[in-house]
Design an enzyme around this catalytic site. Structure first.
Site, PDB file in Angstrom:
ATOM      1  N   TRP A 156      32.857  63.728  51.641  1.00  0.00           N
ATOM      2  CA  TRP A 156      33.853  63.837  52.703  1.00  0.00           C
ATOM      3  C   TRP A 156      34.393  62.480  53.136  1.00  0.00           C
ATOM      4  CZ3 TRP A 156      31.848  60.706  56.242  1.00  0.00           C
ATOM      5  CH2 TRP A 156      30.455  60.599  56.312  1.00  0.00           C
ATOM      6  N   ASN A 157      33.755  61.372  52.724  1.00  0.00           N
ATOM      7  CA  ASN A 157      34.157  60.098  53.347  1.00  0.00           C
ATOM      8  C   ASN A 157      35.475  59.537  52.802  1.00  0.00           C
ATOM      9  OD1 ASN A 157      32.904  59.413  50.960  1.00  0.00           O
ATOM     10  ND2 ASN A 157      31.831  57.643  51.779  1.00  0.00           N
ATOM     11  N   LYS A 180      35.022  70.382  43.198  1.00  0.00           N
ATOM     12  CA  LYS A 180      34.341  70.997  44.355  1.00  0.00           C
ATOM     13  C   LYS A 180      34.383  69.947  45.464  1.00  0.00           C
ATOM     14  CE  LYS A 180      31.148  71.776  47.026  1.00  0.00           C
ATOM     15  NZ  LYS A 180      31.562  71.330  48.353  1.00  0.00           N
ATOM     16  N   ALA A 182      34.150  68.321  49.364  1.00  0.00           N
ATOM     17  CA  ALA A 182      33.176  68.476  50.454  1.00  0.00           C
ATOM     18  C   ALA A 182      33.670  69.517  51.462  1.00  0.00           C
ATOM     19  CB  ALA A 182      32.970  67.140  51.148  1.00  0.00           C
ATOM     20  N   GLY A 234      28.296  61.200  45.979  1.00  0.00           N
ATOM     21  CA  GLY A 234      27.651  61.714  47.179  1.00  0.00           C
ATOM     22  C   GLY A 234      26.301  61.062  47.350  1.00  0.00           C
ATOM     23  N   SER A 235      25.422  61.755  48.039  1.00  0.00           N
ATOM     24  CA  SER A 235      24.119  61.168  48.358  1.00  0.00           C
ATOM     25  C   SER A 235      23.200  61.158  47.142  1.00  0.00           C
ATOM     26  CB  SER A 235      23.476  61.968  49.490  1.00  0.00           C
ATOM     27  OG  SER A 235      23.300  63.295  49.068  1.00  0.00           O
ATOM     28  N   CYS A 290      29.889  54.153  51.047  1.00  0.00           N
ATOM     29  CA  CYS A 290      28.707  53.769  50.264  1.00  0.00           C
ATOM     30  C   CYS A 290      28.663  52.258  50.090  1.00  0.00           C
ATOM     31  CB  CYS A 290      28.775  54.443  48.901  1.00  0.00           C
ATOM     32  SG  CYS A 290      30.350  54.144  48.100  1.00  0.00           S
ATOM     33  N   GLU A 387      20.899  54.373  54.776  1.00  0.00           N
ATOM     34  CA  GLU A 387      22.328  54.143  55.015  1.00  0.00           C
ATOM     35  C   GLU A 387      22.645  54.470  56.469  1.00  0.00           C
ATOM     36  OE1 GLU A 387      23.889  56.859  51.858  1.00  0.00           O
ATOM     37  OE2 GLU A 387      25.218  55.188  51.456  1.00  0.00           O
ATOM     38  N   SER A 447      36.621  47.351  45.947  1.00  0.00           N
ATOM     39  CA  SER A 447      37.151  48.552  45.283  1.00  0.00           C
ATOM     40  C   SER A 447      38.524  48.274  44.691  1.00  0.00           C
ATOM     41  CB  SER A 447      37.264  49.697  46.289  1.00  0.00           C
ATOM     42  OG  SER A 447      36.000  49.939  46.847  1.00  0.00           O
TER      43      SER A 447
HETATM   44  P1  NAP Z   1      26.451  64.911  49.923  1.00  0.00           P
HETATM   45  O1  NAP Z   1      25.824  65.627  51.042  1.00  0.00           O
HETATM   46  O2  NAP Z   1      25.597  64.466  48.812  1.00  0.00           O
HETATM   47  O3  NAP Z   1      27.634  65.836  49.418  1.00  0.00           O
HETATM   48  C1  NAP Z   1      28.515  65.443  48.404  1.00  0.00           C
HETATM   49  C2  NAP Z   1      29.085  66.666  47.727  1.00  0.00           C
HETATM   50  O4  NAP Z   1      28.028  67.396  47.094  1.00  0.00           O
HETATM   51  C3  NAP Z   1      29.765  67.655  48.659  1.00  0.00           C
HETATM   52  O5  NAP Z   1      30.869  68.225  48.007  1.00  0.00           O
HETATM   53  C4  NAP Z   1      28.672  68.685  48.878  1.00  0.00           C
HETATM   54  O6  NAP Z   1      29.160  69.966  49.253  1.00  0.00           O
HETATM   55  C5  NAP Z   1      28.057  68.750  47.508  1.00  0.00           C
HETATM   56  N1  NAP Z   1      26.696  69.277  47.495  1.00  0.00           N
HETATM   57  C6  NAP Z   1      25.815  69.378  48.521  1.00  0.00           C
HETATM   58  N2  NAP Z   1      24.666  69.920  48.078  1.00  0.00           N
HETATM   59  C7  NAP Z   1      24.817  70.180  46.767  1.00  0.00           C
HETATM   60  C8  NAP Z   1      23.974  70.729  45.757  1.00  0.00           C
HETATM   61  N3  NAP Z   1      22.733  71.114  46.016  1.00  0.00           N
HETATM   62  N4  NAP Z   1      24.464  70.834  44.507  1.00  0.00           N
HETATM   63  C9  NAP Z   1      25.712  70.442  44.224  1.00  0.00           C
HETATM   64  N5  NAP Z   1      26.563  69.911  45.135  1.00  0.00           N
HETATM   65  C10 NAP Z   1      26.113  69.768  46.387  1.00  0.00           C
HETATM   66  O7  NAP Z   1      27.178  63.569  50.396  1.00  0.00           O
HETATM   67  P2  NAP Z   1      28.183  63.387  51.587  1.00  0.00           P
HETATM   68  O8  NAP Z   1      27.378  63.449  52.846  1.00  0.00           O
HETATM   69  O9  NAP Z   1      29.367  64.256  51.447  1.00  0.00           O
HETATM   70  O10 NAP Z   1      28.686  61.890  51.323  1.00  0.00           O
HETATM   71  C11 NAP Z   1      28.019  60.790  51.748  1.00  0.00           C
HETATM   72  C12 NAP Z   1      27.206  60.175  50.617  1.00  0.00           C
HETATM   73  O11 NAP Z   1      28.070  59.858  49.522  1.00  0.00           O
HETATM   74  C13 NAP Z   1      26.576  58.845  50.995  1.00  0.00           C
HETATM   75  O12 NAP Z   1      25.260  58.784  50.530  1.00  0.00           O
HETATM   76  C14 NAP Z   1      27.447  57.817  50.279  1.00  0.00           C
HETATM   77  O13 NAP Z   1      26.790  56.597  50.022  1.00  0.00           O
HETATM   78  C15 NAP Z   1      27.816  58.540  49.050  1.00  0.00           C
HETATM   79  N6  NAP Z   1      29.025  57.965  48.441  1.00  0.00           N
HETATM   80  C16 NAP Z   1      28.903  57.255  47.295  1.00  0.00           C
HETATM   81  C17 NAP Z   1      30.019  56.679  46.718  1.00  0.00           C
HETATM   82  C18 NAP Z   1      29.914  55.893  45.450  1.00  0.00           C
HETATM   83  O14 NAP Z   1      30.944  55.690  44.820  1.00  0.00           O
HETATM   84  N7  NAP Z   1      28.738  55.440  45.031  1.00  0.00           N
HETATM   85  C19 NAP Z   1      31.269  56.848  47.311  1.00  0.00           C
HETATM   86  C20 NAP Z   1      31.372  57.585  48.480  1.00  0.00           C
HETATM   87  C21 NAP Z   1      30.227  58.149  49.029  1.00  0.00           C
HETATM   88  P3  NAP Z   1      29.185  70.404  50.801  1.00  0.00           P
HETATM   89  O15 NAP Z   1      30.073  69.467  51.487  1.00  0.00           O
HETATM   90  O16 NAP Z   1      29.711  71.773  50.728  1.00  0.00           O
HETATM   91  O17 NAP Z   1      27.765  70.330  51.279  1.00  0.00           O
END
Ligand code: NAP
Length: 483
Positions: A156-157, A180, A182, A234-235, A290, A387, A447
């Protein structure tokens, strides 16, 4: 104006170029984090819908992969132009569903569009290799073919950029995808679909499945042998689950996961440059990145000078509804994120950190948290290892170069580190010793669509952007030829 914009966004599932309701009729609400009001109700995909999307992608694959690289590139170029022309609307939509201030949202919109332009140019640069087998004399022909259907899971970020950073290279490579987005921020990705249609992307090449059952829906697609790539941002915790799902059908993973960035200011740094860089590294996207600087290590000799200027810069920021003029810092995305920041700050204070700015969430509607600076943050504070994902700078003094490198590396994450020093040779030597996929040397922002973005250790696998980003969607085939 906002309502008109929201009303223009389709809210069903986008499968095979058609808008359809979820197979069980399920929907969920999307909220504005600035006032906690419902913005829209969005269809929630089921496993059945996910398989329908894989069917649609499969039906589109041969035609899309068979188009000339130039044609794919020109469609991407058109997407860049259309996105750029509608940047204001995309930025507004991003602010409405994510909360970030307008300047941040405009920055994201520009960055998002640039992936279409960069991969329009890369689409025509898929070169192979040729060699002679040393012993047999056979010819070695190496070519890179579209890997197949990609499942793209985004956070979502950055509701637009994390999508375009995956969609553009996949399309350039010739792969159809299923996105898919967020659940907190699906509207931006849905709004992108009519634009891609207008740019000439054929039905089924890009499909979008918002869903409240992310785990089940993604797992079902990763167990369909037609899916060959999963690209996730994501996380780290969810990344591990996706890797486990991907293991069964050996789906190629590309993982952009969490970070815990150190920001090191040496005693020979240009303090104004370090403060400006630290503001960017911490406050871009109000800390919900991130890449956000999570741990500030400032040399003892310059700690007071740096802190004074940094606090002044943080104090000059205005907190408020991200759509309002003059606002620099919008609300965090949801109550859970705000509560996590509150508890991390309380924990650091309990363990001896001093709050020199902010530190108290305002009452009232919206998930606001003010720009906050803590000093003397001890190593055992939770925010030193987790984080923060909010507008909180955690400053600690250091004296020894080896010690600060050791501390910086003492994390399971390895996405990005920042180093500030006037001595470039020292900066390069320190960068080499930092176990991170990226280093910002005298810069708070790295970036760039032309650069390989990604982490080491538990921050990820693979790279996005640059030429590497397209390789995530290509398979190498070697043909041994006798002629
Ligand atoms: P998240 O909770 O891991 O969710 C990311 C995505 O995964 C969402 O679309 C979420 O859907 C989906 N998801 C959740 N549970 C899942 C499962 N069991 N199986 C498959 N998909 C699943 O992360 P977030 O809170 O949205 O984002 C923040 C995190 O992203 C932070 O840790 C950040 O550091 C990381 N991030 C990393 C980068 C990078 O390039 N390294 C860039 C941006 C963000 P729902 O929303 O429906 O739960």
């Amino acid at each position: 104006m906002n309502q008109q914009l929201i009303n223009s966004v389709p809210t069903d599932l986008y499968i095979g170029g058609e808008w359809r309701n979820a197979s069980d009729g399920g929907r969920f609400d999307v909220y504005n984090p600035a006032d906690e009001e419902v913005l829209a109700s969005v269809a929630s995909a089921t496993i059945e819908d996910a398989i329908a999307a894989v069917d649609a992608a499969e039906a589109a694959f041969a035609d899309w992969a068979g188009r000339s690289p130039r044609e794919r590139g020109e469609i991407l170029r058109k997407a860049f132009e259309l996105f750029t022309a509608r940047k204001e609307d995309f930025a507004r939509l991003i602010t409405l569903e994510n909360g970030k201030a307008r300047a941040d949202a405009m920055g994201e919109a520009t960055y998002s569009a640039e992936f279409f332009r960069w991969y329009a140019e890369e689409a025509v640069r898929n070169s192979g290799d040729f060699g002679y087998a040393p012993a047999s004399g056979a010819r070695i022909v190496v070519q890179h073919k579209p890997a197949g259907i990609g499942v793209l899971v985004t956070p979502w970020n950055f509701p637009a950029a994390m999508g375009t950073r995956k969609i553009a290279p996949a399309l350039a490579a010739g792969c159809p995808v299923i996105v898919k987005p967020a659940s907190d921020t699906p509207l931006t990705m849905l709004a992108l679909m009519p634009l891609l249609e207008e740019a000439g992307v054929p039905p089924g090449v890009v499909n979008v499945l918002p869903s409240r059952s992310a785990g089940k829906v993604v797992d079902a697609m990763l167990h369909d042998p037609r899916v060959r790539v999963v690209s996730f941002t994501g996380s780290t915790e969810v990344g591990r689950m996706i890797l486990r799902s991907a293991a069964d059908c050996i789906v190629n993973p590309s993982m952009e996961l969490g970070g815990n960035a150190p920001l090191i200011v040496f005693d020979d740094a240009d303090i104004d440059q370090a403060v400006a860089g630290a503001m960017l590294a911490k406050m871009r996207n109000l800390g919900e990145a991130c890449t956000a600087a999570n741990r500030f290590y400032v040399h003892e000799k310059v700690k007071d000078a740096f802190t004074e200027k940094y606090v002044a810069a943080m104090n000059a920021l205005t907190l408020g509804n991200g759509l309002d003029d003059g606002v620099d810092v919008g609300p965090l995305v949801n109550a859970e994120s705000r509560d996590k920041v509150v508890s991390l700050v309380a924990d650091a204070q309990d363990k001896g950190a001093k709050v020199v700015l902010g530190g108290v969430a305002p009452d009232g509607k919206g998930f606001f948290y003010p720009p906050t600076v803590l000093t003397d943050v001890p190593d055992d504070a939770d925010m030193a290892s987790e984080e923060i994902f909010g507008p909180v700078a955690a400053i600690q003094a250091f004296t020894d170069e080896d010690e600060v490198i050791k501390k910086s590396n003492d994390t399971e994450y390895g996405l990005i580190a920042y180093v500030f020093t006037r001595d470039l040779a020292r900066g390069m030597k320190v960068s080499e010793r930092l176990e991170f996929g990226m280093v910002g040397l005298n810069r708070g922002l790295v970036s760039d669509p032309a650069a390989p973005f990604g982490g080491v250790k538990q921050s990820g696998l693979g790279r996005e952007g640059a030429q590497e980003g397209m390789k995530e969607f290509l398979e190498t085939q070697y043909v041994s030829v006798e002629w």
